[in-house]
Design a protein around this motif. Structure first.
Motif, PDB file in Angstrom:
ATOM      1  N   UNK A   1     -15.155   5.719   5.502  1.00 43.94           N
ATOM      2  CA  UNK A   1     -15.922   6.737   6.230  1.00 43.94           C
ATOM      3  C   UNK A   1     -15.165   8.035   6.520  1.00 43.94           C
ATOM      4  N   UNK A   2     -13.853   7.963   6.853  1.00 45.43           N
ATOM      5  CA  UNK A   2     -13.122   9.193   7.163  1.00 45.43           C
ATOM      6  C   UNK A   2     -11.680   9.106   6.656  1.00 45.43           C
ATOM      7  N   UNK A   3     -11.085  10.267   6.296  1.00 45.81           N
ATOM      8  CA  UNK A   3      -9.723  10.279   5.749  1.00 45.81           C
ATOM      9  C   UNK A   3      -8.689   9.646   6.675  1.00 45.81           C
ATOM     10  N   UNK A   4      -8.866   9.790   7.978  1.00 44.33           N
ATOM     11  CA  UNK A   4      -7.867   9.230   8.908  1.00 44.33           C
ATOM     12  C   UNK A   4      -7.717   7.722   8.721  1.00 44.33           C
ATOM     13  N   UNK A   5      -8.832   7.040   8.493  1.00 45.65           N
ATOM     14  CA  UNK A   5      -8.775   5.588   8.264  1.00 45.65           C
ATOM     15  C   UNK A   5      -7.913   5.281   7.038  1.00 45.65           C
ATOM     16  N   UNK A   6      -8.092   6.090   5.990  1.00 46.68           N
ATOM     17  CA  UNK A   6      -7.318   5.903   4.755  1.00 46.68           C
ATOM     18  C   UNK A   6      -5.849   6.235   4.992  1.00 46.68           C
ATOM     19  N   UNK A   7      -5.589   7.380   5.620  1.00 46.07           N
ATOM     20  CA  UNK A   7      -4.201   7.794   5.866  1.00 46.07           C
ATOM     21  C   UNK A   7      -3.466   6.777   6.730  1.00 46.07           C
ATOM     22  N   UNK A   8      -4.160   6.259   7.748  1.00 50.14           N
ATOM     23  CA  UNK A   8      -3.529   5.256   8.622  1.00 50.14           C
ATOM     24  C   UNK A   8      -3.206   3.985   7.848  1.00 50.14           C
ATOM     25  N   UNK A   9      -4.144   3.556   7.005  1.00 53.80           N
ATOM     26  CA  UNK A   9      -3.936   2.340   6.205  1.00 53.80           C
ATOM     27  C   UNK A   9      -2.757   2.517   5.247  1.00 53.80           C
ATOM     28  N   UNK A  10      -2.746   3.633   4.502  1.00 52.95           N
ATOM     29  CA  UNK A  10      -1.662   3.881   3.546  1.00 52.95           C
ATOM     30  C   UNK A  10      -0.322   4.062   4.270  1.00 52.95           C
ATOM     31  N   UNK A  11      -0.358   4.758   5.404  1.00 49.58           N
ATOM     32  CA  UNK A  11       0.882   4.981   6.162  1.00 49.58           C
ATOM     33  C   UNK A  11       1.448   3.688   6.716  1.00 49.58           C
ATOM     34  N   UNK A  12       0.575   2.826   7.246  1.00 47.69           N
ATOM     35  CA  UNK A  12       1.020   1.536   7.783  1.00 47.69           C
ATOM     36  C   UNK A  12       1.614   0.671   6.671  1.00 47.69           C
ATOM     37  N   UNK A  13       0.930   0.649   5.537  1.00 48.45           N
ATOM     38  CA  UNK A  13       1.413  -0.154   4.414  1.00 48.45           C
ATOM     39  C   UNK A  13       2.756   0.381   3.914  1.00 48.45           C
ATOM     40  N   UNK A  14       2.880   1.700   3.868  1.00 50.61           N
ATOM     41  CA  UNK A  14       4.147   2.313   3.419  1.00 50.61           C
ATOM     42  C   UNK A  14       5.299   1.924   4.345  1.00 50.61           C
ATOM     43  N   UNK A  15       5.073   1.990   5.648  1.00 48.13           N
ATOM     44  CA  UNK A  15       6.162   1.665   6.581  1.00 48.13           C
ATOM     45  C   UNK A  15       6.526   0.184   6.508  1.00 48.13           C
ATOM     46  N   UNK A  16       5.537  -0.667   6.211  1.00 50.51           N
ATOM     47  CA  UNK A  16       5.820  -2.108   6.098  1.00 50.51           C
ATOM     48  C   UNK A  16       6.558  -2.432   4.793  1.00 50.51           C
ATOM     49  N   UNK A  17       6.211  -1.701   3.721  1.00 56.62           N
ATOM     50  CA  UNK A  17       6.768  -2.023   2.405  1.00 56.62           C
ATOM     51  C   UNK A  17       8.129  -1.384   2.146  1.00 56.62           C
ATOM     52  N   UNK A  18       8.402  -0.225   2.761  1.00 55.16           N
ATOM     53  CA  UNK A  18       9.605   0.544   2.421  1.00 55.16           C
ATOM     54  C   UNK A  18      10.903  -0.253   2.567  1.00 55.16           C
ATOM     55  N   UNK A  19      11.109  -0.982   3.676  1.00 57.20           N
ATOM     56  CA  UNK A  19      12.373  -1.733   3.788  1.00 57.20           C
ATOM     57  C   UNK A  19      12.535  -2.761   2.661  1.00 57.20           C
ATOM     58  N   UNK A  20      11.452  -3.443   2.328  1.00 57.49           N
ATOM     59  CA  UNK A  20      11.505  -4.425   1.241  1.00 57.49           C
ATOM     60  C   UNK A  20      11.812  -3.766  -0.090  1.00 57.49           C
ATOM     61  N   UNK A  21      11.244  -2.580  -0.310  1.00 57.16           N
ATOM     62  CA  UNK A  21      11.519  -1.852  -1.551  1.00 57.16           C
ATOM     63  C   UNK A  21      12.987  -1.504  -1.686  1.00 57.16           C
ATOM     64  N   UNK A  22      13.590  -1.046  -0.599  1.00 54.88           N
ATOM     65  CA  UNK A  22      15.017  -0.690  -0.628  1.00 54.88           C
ATOM     66  C   UNK A  22      15.883  -1.922  -0.874  1.00 54.88           C
ATOM     67  N   UNK A  23      15.506  -3.042  -0.269  1.00 47.07           N
ATOM     68  CA  UNK A  23      16.249  -4.297  -0.505  1.00 47.07           C
ATOM     69  C   UNK A  23      16.151  -4.711  -1.974  1.00 47.07           C
ATOM     70  N   UNK A  24      14.952  -4.610  -2.531  1.00 48.33           N
ATOM     71  CA  UNK A  24      14.759  -4.985  -3.937  1.00 48.33           C
ATOM     72  C   UNK A  24      15.602  -4.092  -4.847  1.00 48.33           C
TER      73      UNK A  24
END
Length: 717
Positions: A277-300
């Motif tokens: 419905x609105x960009x904020x929902x998308x930005x929040x979802x992508x931003x949350x996923x990015x912050x959760x995934x980034x540490x694992x990416x650096x470890x990999x």
């Protein structure tokens, strides 16, 4: 011959007999017919305008028009005849221009607006059609007062259509490549190299490697020389640079058009009609996923760097390790890690997945799960069904397989539609993997059902005299995914073609296919899909035993449990890096479609933004270290963002939320539960886009969807 009960489908398959002349003439005929329908609607007095003499007439015209128009546009993706591809492109432009003109006819809109205000009691799908059409006119500029602004909006829409067609044509017809010596390709499987064009004259002793996936990906996985992998990566990112200015122009024009309509940007305009419905929902979802995934990416990456250092040292190249982990390193070291730590050899696994037997296995799974029967049409069966009497006319190329699809006994033995498989690369063909609707299903004006036809267009390696086409496991997943779209297209039962099959909102459309990918990670299903290619013929067995890695003893017919276990253990290896790559695409998409001002998008350096975001999000280094951020133009190869996924690429990730929830809640315990499979067919797939997608999900789950299964699957809960 097909079994007797499946020999007489109530509808013939379409024929593919278009010529460069006929496709344009047929398009003009279709447009004239549609225009006549619209003119009839305009003759209705505003006071008399109701659903049945406005929107219904256009919907019925759309239904009939789509039976020809989809095929007319399809030729540009699959025909070997360049003049026919060009004519198909021209025809699509005519259709698009007519569509824009139609969507901006104020006289028709006035009748639709009057029909909406009547407030008739309609069935739910017709009500949805009326509301969607009404809103569509407003979103196409009829909410803007007549005058210069509306004229400019129309001009933009036409130019965006031209850009889209030209951009995709460039991608389809891309035929670049690089010449390498066999020494430079050390590590790449010999049978793959043998299948490439062999050089003459100045290229004597070399082979030509194209940028098609069956050439590109294995080379990046197996070529030991990092300079060769780098050269290939950079060339691939720059293979369609004619599209660079087109991409830039498209995002600037989209932003201008959205602002004319009163939206802050194109993302706000596009997402309004989606589940988010609105960009904020998308930005929040992508931003949350990015912050959760980034540490694992650096470890990999740290683990992969260690592997890279060890690998170079083992080859006496310690001095060449510079502490970086590059784009062109990833497929190579990801593969090496799987082999070293998990004893996973993708080449060996592929031997158990010959294309033809894998397809038959997949179709069998769908038969059991959804109550279907697939009957391949060959020889006389094709001749008997073709309206021309020539079986070759019901396919567009000799490689194409066609199936009539039926309900099984439990579902009533009714006819479902036609499924086509076009699985190998050729010049001028669409270069990725996709499902194309050829003819949608709908209820005809006389009340009878019209049945769909759908095509899988893929690019798997061609068979050779020594080996059939063999699928890597990720290709098995791709095939299952696209076939999932095909099944969605086939079993859909909507009144109007507008809502048929995969005609759902973009942030839901991938969910049904993504859910079915889970069957490719289920031990029992992997076993049932598999058959070692040496069992297919004595010639293949002899060729296998002559392989350097072969032996006199034949392997087991089905894939061994140990290999399956090893494969499943790798499902989430380097998963953070994989999903960060998807996030890069999704965040780049939002970045170019969500500028804070029009001046910002006009000033944006798009290629630099694409490359900088990739580095920041995916954490992989590129040539920018030496060559700056403008080294490549990946956006120019990004067909999704020009072909309908604009401000919507996030849907690949958000759909995973829904697909994980459906699988874990309903199918995880028993993936072959036919009762639940049929419930899924009738509750989710049959509905298409005929109702709100959230309602479809809630009907199936019995509750609102949850992110819990998605994050648990990624190890991030």
């Amino acid at each position: 011959m097909a079994p007797a009960k499946y020999q007489n489908p109530p509808q013939r398959p379409p024929v593919f007999v278009g010529t460069p002349q006929s496709v344009v003439e047929d398009t003009k005929r279709l447009i004239a017919k549609s225009k006549k329908v619209q003119d009839e609607i305009v003759s209705v007095n505003l006071d008399d305008a109701v659903f049945s003499n406005t929107v219904l007439l256009m919907a019925q015209d759309d239904n009939v028009m789509s039976l020809e128009s989809h095929i007319i546009g399809f030729y540009q993706a699959v025909s070997t005849d360049k003049t026919l591809r060009d004519a198909s492109t021209d025809a699509e432009k005519l259709l698009d221009d007519f569509g824009i003109e139609s969507a901006m006819r104020e006289d028709v809109f006035q009748r639709v607006d009057a029909a909406v205000k009547k407030g008739e009691k309609l069935d739910p799908e017709s009500q949805r059609l009326l509301e969607k059409d009404h809103k569509g006119y407003i979103r196409n500029g009829l909410g803007v007062p007549a005058g210069p602004k509306r004229d400019r909006f129309k001009e933009i829409k036409k130019r965006l259509s031209e850009i889209s067609i030209t951009f995709q044509k460039t991608l389809n017809e891309e035929n670049g490549g690089l010449w390498f010596t066999r020494e430079e390709l050390d590590g790449v499987p010999a049978d793959l190299i043998d299948s490439w064009d062999q050089g003459t004259a100045e290229n004597e002793g070399k082979v030509r490697l194209t940028f098609k996936y069956p050439d590109l990906f294995p080379t990046l996985k197996y070529a030991k020389n990092p300079e060769i992998r780098k050269k290939l990566t950079v060339a691939n990112e720059n293979k369609c640079n004619d599209n660079v200015p087109l991409f830039r122009e498209a995002v600037i024009l989209r932003d201008e058009a959205a602002r004319i309509l009163g939206y802050k940007n194109h993302a706000e305009f596009r997402i309004e009609d989606k589940m988010a419905k609105q960009p904020k929902t998308v930005d929040d979802f992508l931003g949350d996923l990015r912050s959760r995934l980034a540490p694992g990416g650096l470890e990999e990456i740290e683990k992969l760097k260690e592997l890279k250092k060890t690998d170079l040292s083992s080859r006496g190249q310690d001095s060449s390790f510079d502490g970086h982990y590059y784009l062109w390193d990833h497929r190579y070291y990801d593969r090496l890690m799987l082999e070293r730590d998990f004893q996973l050899d993708h080449q060996t696994i592929s031997e158990f997945f010959p294309l033809e037997t894998t397809i038959r296995g997949m179709l069998h799974i769908f038969e059991e799960l959804f109550g279907l029967a697939f009957v391949e049409l060959k020889g006389k069966d094709r001749d008997a069904l073709s309206e021309t009497g020539k079986g070759s006319d019901i396919v567009w190329h000799e490689d194409v397989q066609v199936f009539s699809v039926w309900d099984d006994d439990g579902e009533g033995n009714g006819f479902v539609g036609y499924l086509y498989l076009d699985l190998h690369p050729r010049e001028g063909k669409y270069g990725h993997a996709a499902n194309f609707n050829l003819q949608p299903g709908f209820i005809q004006a006389n009340g009878t059902r019209r049945y769909p036809a759908t095509a899988l267009v893929c690019n798997f390696s061609k068979p050779t005299p020594k080996k059939p086409s063999l699928l890597k496991h990720d290709e098995v997943v791709t095939l299952f995914h696209e076939l999932g779209h095909g099944i969605h297209d086939l079993v859909s039962k909507t009144t109007y073609s507008r809502f048929h099959g995969t005609n759902t909102v973009r942030d839901f459309v991938e969910a049904p296919s993504q859910m079915l990918e889970n069957w490719c990670w289920t031990p029992s299903q992997l076993k049932s899909l598999s058959k070692h290619y040496s069992y297919l013929s004595p010639a293949y067995l002899a060729a296998y035993q002559q392989e350097p890695s072969g032996s006199k003893s034949q392997p087991t017919e089905q894939i061994p449990d140990e290999l399956i276990d090893n494969l499943i253990r790798t499902k989430h290896v380097n998963d953070a890096l994989f999903n960060l790559r998807q996030l890069h695409f999704g965040i780049f998409d939002m970045t170019v479609h969500e500028p804070s001002s029009h001046e910002d998008i006009e000033k944006m350096e798009i290629s630099e933004t694409y490359n900088r975001l990739r580095k920041e999000i995916s954490k992989l280094d590129g040539p920018e270290i030496a060559d700056g951020w403008g080294w490549g133009h990946g956006e120019a190869t990004f067909g999704h963002l020009i072909g309908g996924y604009d401000a919507g690429y996030y849907g690949y990730l958000s759909s995973q939320v829904y697909s994980a929830d459906m699988f874990y809640s309903v199918f995880k315990k028993d993936p072959m539960n036919g009762k639940e499979g049929r419930r899924y067919r009738h509750t989710v797939l049959e509905r298409g886009g005929s109702q709100e997608e959230m309602k479809t999900l809630e009907d199936f789950l019995g509750r609102a969807p949850s992110t819990e299964a998605f994050y648990r699957e990624l190890g991030l809960s």
